[in-house]
Write an enzyme that holds these catalytic residues in place. Sequence first.
Site, PDB file in Angstrom:
ATOM      1  N   GLY A  13      -7.677   3.045 -22.669  1.00 23.50           N
ATOM      2  CA  GLY A  13      -9.148   2.934 -22.212  1.00 23.50           C
ATOM      3  C   GLY A  13      -9.446   1.569 -21.278  1.00 23.50           C
ATOM      4  N   ASN A  33      -9.807   1.347 -17.996  1.00 28.68           N
ATOM      5  CA  ASN A  33     -10.866   1.282 -17.240  1.00 28.68           C
ATOM      6  C   ASN A  33     -12.396   1.530 -17.862  1.00 28.68           C
ATOM      7  OD1 ASN A  33      -9.976   1.507 -14.263  1.00 28.68           O
ATOM      8  ND2 ASN A  33      -8.145   2.833 -15.448  1.00 28.68           N
ATOM      9  N   MET A  65      -6.349  12.512 -19.877  1.00 32.89           N
ATOM     10  CA  MET A  65      -5.019  13.114 -19.237  1.00 32.89           C
ATOM     11  C   MET A  65      -5.097  14.758 -19.515  1.00 32.89           C
ATOM     12  SD  MET A  65      -3.797  10.508 -17.924  1.00 32.89           S
ATOM     13  CE  MET A  65      -1.975  11.189 -17.549  1.00 32.89           C
ATOM     14  N   ILE A  77      -6.315  18.584 -18.096  1.00 36.70           N
ATOM     15  CA  ILE A  77      -6.858  19.380 -16.754  1.00 36.70           C
ATOM     16  C   ILE A  77      -8.054  20.090 -17.310  1.00 36.70           C
ATOM     17  CG2 ILE A  77      -6.493  21.085 -15.257  1.00 36.70           C
ATOM     18  CD1 ILE A  77      -3.555  20.250 -15.072  1.00 36.70           C
ATOM     19  N   LEU A  78      -9.029  20.009 -16.665  1.00 34.06           N
ATOM     20  CA  LEU A  78     -10.511  20.736 -17.289  1.00 34.06           C
ATOM     21  C   LEU A  78     -10.627  21.875 -16.356  1.00 34.06           C
ATOM     22  CD1 LEU A  78     -12.811  17.489 -17.345  1.00 34.06           C
ATOM     23  CD2 LEU A  78     -11.995  18.714 -19.340  1.00 34.06           C
ATOM     24  N   ASN A 103     -13.748  10.686 -11.311  1.00 34.20           N
ATOM     25  CA  ASN A 103     -12.335  10.636 -11.945  1.00 34.20           C
ATOM     26  C   ASN A 103     -11.809   9.419 -11.211  1.00 34.20           C
ATOM     27  OD1 ASN A 103      -9.858  10.935 -13.519  1.00 34.20           O
ATOM     28  ND2 ASN A 103      -9.099  11.971 -11.588  1.00 34.20           N
ATOM     29  N   HIS A 131      -7.866   8.185 -10.025  1.00 39.55           N
ATOM     30  CA  HIS A 131      -6.678   8.499  -9.879  1.00 39.55           C
ATOM     31  C   HIS A 131      -5.540   7.542  -9.302  1.00 39.55           C
ATOM     32  CE1 HIS A 131      -3.288  11.718  -9.329  1.00 39.55           C
ATOM     33  NE2 HIS A 131      -3.266  11.161  -8.176  1.00 39.55           N
TER      34      HIS A 131
HETATM   35  C1  GRF Z   1      -3.466   4.368 -15.951  1.00 39.35           C
HETATM   36  O1  GRF Z   1      -2.161   4.733 -15.786  1.00 39.35           O
HETATM   37  C2  GRF Z   1      -4.521   4.611 -14.922  1.00 39.35           C
HETATM   38  O2  GRF Z   1      -3.626   4.463 -13.622  1.00 39.35           O
HETATM   39  C3  GRF Z   1      -4.831   5.864 -14.921  1.00 39.35           C
HETATM   40  O3  GRF Z   1      -4.853   6.416 -16.356  1.00 39.35           O
HETATM   41  C4  GRF Z   1      -4.096   5.453 -17.185  1.00 39.35           C
HETATM   42  C5  GRF Z   1      -4.505   4.745 -18.307  1.00 39.35           C
HETATM   43  O4  GRF Z   1      -5.833   4.209 -17.920  1.00 39.35           O
HETATM   44  N1  GRF Z   1      -6.367   5.969 -14.541  1.00 39.35           N
HETATM   45  P1  GRF Z   1      -6.539   3.688 -19.202  1.00 39.35           P
HETATM   46  O5  GRF Z   1      -6.102   2.044 -19.447  1.00 39.35           O
HETATM   47  O6  GRF Z   1      -6.725   4.291 -20.313  1.00 39.35           O
HETATM   48  O7  GRF Z   1      -7.952   3.131 -18.432  1.00 39.35           O
END
Ligand code: GRF
Length: 194
Positions: A11, A13, A89, A91-92, A106, A108
């Site tokens: 998490g 992000n 991770m 797919i919806l 999202n 990517h």
């Molecule tokens: C990372 O590989 C990022 O590139 C992708 O999801 C993975 C984990 O991201 N968006 P986070 O640290 O859980 O946000």
Amino acid sequence: KRVAILISGGGSNMVRLIEDMAGDHPARPVLVASNNPAAGGLNRATEAGIPTAAVDHRNFPKDRAGFEAALLRPLLEAEPDILCLAGFMRILTPDFVQRFAGRMLNIHPSLLPKYPGLNTHARAIAAGDAEAGCTVHEVTPELDAGPMLGQARVPILPGDDAATLAARVLVQEHRLYPAVLRRFAAGDRTPVIL
Ligand code: GRF
């Protein structure tokens, strides 16, 4: 605006989005949900005082609709205006996506439309690309293909492997996603180009 964030792992992000919303911002986080009860991001959300929900997709083998129905309960209860997938991770299904049409984002880790799907960094290196990066897009039923809302680029350097490139891209993800959400929550869909 009320924002729900969906995660599957650490998490990082999600943390940046929550940190940015703590300031003067048109949106605030109302829920962090995960398909993985062990996702480290759930603890980080709790530490930040954000309600969490976990629905283990492994409890719904070959039953994507069942998993999504379970996930929808806490999600709809939070009454989000915007959904942010952040390292989510799964797919919806088109049915789930349509429920949030035009208000689900999202991030990517590639310069879409190049390299939708997985292993984006290894593919960019293998292709001999000079650049890589990340894209924030609106989620549509087609995987990693919705309207682009932001993009950030990084160089691919000699000696890079997927791990070193991923680390360089992740730094830009943490800059890009908050900038896009801030603009999107204010009703502005002009892409953020960093
Ligand atoms: C990372 O590989 C990022 O590139 C992708 O999801 C993975 C984990 O991201 N968006 P986070 O640290 O859980 O946000």
